[in-house]
Write an enzyme that holds these catalytic residues in place. Structure first.
Site, PDB file in Angstrom:
ATOM      1  N   ASP A 213      -6.732   8.369  16.810  1.00  0.00           N
ATOM      2  CA  ASP A 213      -5.690   7.926  17.752  1.00  0.00           C
ATOM      3  C   ASP A 213      -5.151   9.185  18.444  1.00  0.00           C
ATOM      4  OD1 ASP A 213      -3.994   9.155  15.952  1.00  0.00           O
ATOM      5  OD2 ASP A 213      -2.704   7.406  15.633  1.00  0.00           O
TER       6      ASP A 213
ATOM      7  N   THR B 217      -1.201  11.348  10.323  1.00  0.00           N
ATOM      8  CA  THR B 217      -1.149  11.689   8.894  1.00  0.00           C
ATOM      9  C   THR B 217      -2.493  11.509   8.201  1.00  0.00           C
ATOM     10  OG1 THR B 217      -0.600   9.406   8.365  1.00  0.00           O
ATOM     11  CG2 THR B 217       1.262  10.924   8.684  1.00  0.00           C
TER      12      THR B 217
ATOM     13  N   HIS C 170     -18.232  12.179  -6.589  1.00  0.00           N
ATOM     14  CA  HIS C 170     -17.785  11.112  -7.485  1.00  0.00           C
ATOM     15  C   HIS C 170     -17.714   9.740  -6.823  1.00  0.00           C
ATOM     16  CE1 HIS C 170     -15.585  14.004 -10.488  1.00  0.00           C
ATOM     17  NE2 HIS C 170     -16.740  14.489 -10.064  1.00  0.00           N
TER      18      HIS C 170
ATOM     19  N   HIS D  45     -20.584   7.404 -12.228  1.00  0.00           N
ATOM     20  CA  HIS D  45     -20.027   7.278 -10.872  1.00  0.00           C
ATOM     21  C   HIS D  45     -20.632   6.079 -10.140  1.00  0.00           C
ATOM     22  CE1 HIS D  45     -17.710  10.798 -11.485  1.00  0.00           C
ATOM     23  NE2 HIS D  45     -18.761  11.606 -11.584  1.00  0.00           N
TER      24      HIS D  45
HETATM   25  C1  RB5 Z   1       1.201   7.736  15.383  1.00  0.00           C
HETATM   26  O1  RB5 Z   1       2.416   8.270  15.821  1.00  0.00           O
HETATM   27  C2  RB5 Z   1       1.104   7.798  13.860  1.00  0.00           C
HETATM   28  O2  RB5 Z   1       1.900   6.812  13.299  1.00  0.00           O
HETATM   29  C3  RB5 Z   1      -0.334   7.632  13.429  1.00  0.00           C
HETATM   30  O3  RB5 Z   1      -1.113   8.643  14.019  1.00  0.00           O
HETATM   31  C4  RB5 Z   1      -0.610   7.755  11.948  1.00  0.00           C
HETATM   32  O4  RB5 Z   1      -0.035   8.904  11.407  1.00  0.00           O
HETATM   33  C5  RB5 Z   1      -0.358   6.555  11.129  1.00  0.00           C
HETATM   34  O5  RB5 Z   1      -0.610   6.519   9.909  1.00  0.00           O
END
Ligand code: RB5
Length: 143
Positions: free
Chosen positions: A7, A66, A97, A133
């Site tokens: 994204d 994230t 694993h 595994h």
């Molecule tokens: C976008 O701002 C953010 O929410 C997305 O990139 C991500 O981190 C969601 O888990």
């Protein structure tokens, strides 16, 4: 073939990783997003995960801000084992694993230098093929 997607939160890191894949001479397909404009990570998580499950891509790389939202999305697709990695130990262990087939990053979490080392570790580490595994991975798929 490596499928890659992000994204807006992962857009810059995706460009860095693509540059690296090109330097290594690895084939890849970019499933978007194609501009640094707010968009929804599930779209790109699903596109890459489906490409891996269909066999169009051998492995996937997914990046959001994230790494969490896009890994949650990918892991909802049967047959996907998406691993959010922040270091090379995790990338190596998840190949050995879990036979992870999708690597996830937080573009706001790891810098490009470390991310590229993680990509190389992930792509270059084979599954261990150890019985324990294999057994655990098949248990993941059980209903
Ligand atoms: C976008 O701002 C953010 O929410 C997305 O990139 C991500 O981190 C969601 O888990």
């Amino acid at each position: 073939m490596i499928g890659i997607g992000s994204d807006h939160g992962g857009f810059e890191l995706k460009s860095e990783i693509i540059k690296h894949l090109e330097e290594r001479g690895l084939e890849y397909k970019d499933y978007g997003c194609y501009e640094n404009k707010s968009c929804d990570y599930p779209e790109f998580g699903k596109k890459v995960a489906n490409a891996v499950v269909s066999g169009e891509c051998e492995k996937g790389i997914l990046i959001c801000g994230t790494g969490i939202g896009i890994s949650i999305t990918a892991n909802k697709i049967k047959g996907i084992r998406a691993a959010l990695c922040t270091d090379c130990f995790m990338a190596e262990a998840t190949r050995l694993h879990n036979d992870a087939n999708v690597l996830c990053f937080g573009g706001r979490v790891v810098g490009p230098g470390l991310a590229i080392k993680i990509v190389d570790t992930f792509l270059d580490t084979p599954f261990s093929n150890e019985e324990r595994h294999i057994r655990r991975i098949s248990q993941i798929e059980e209903d």
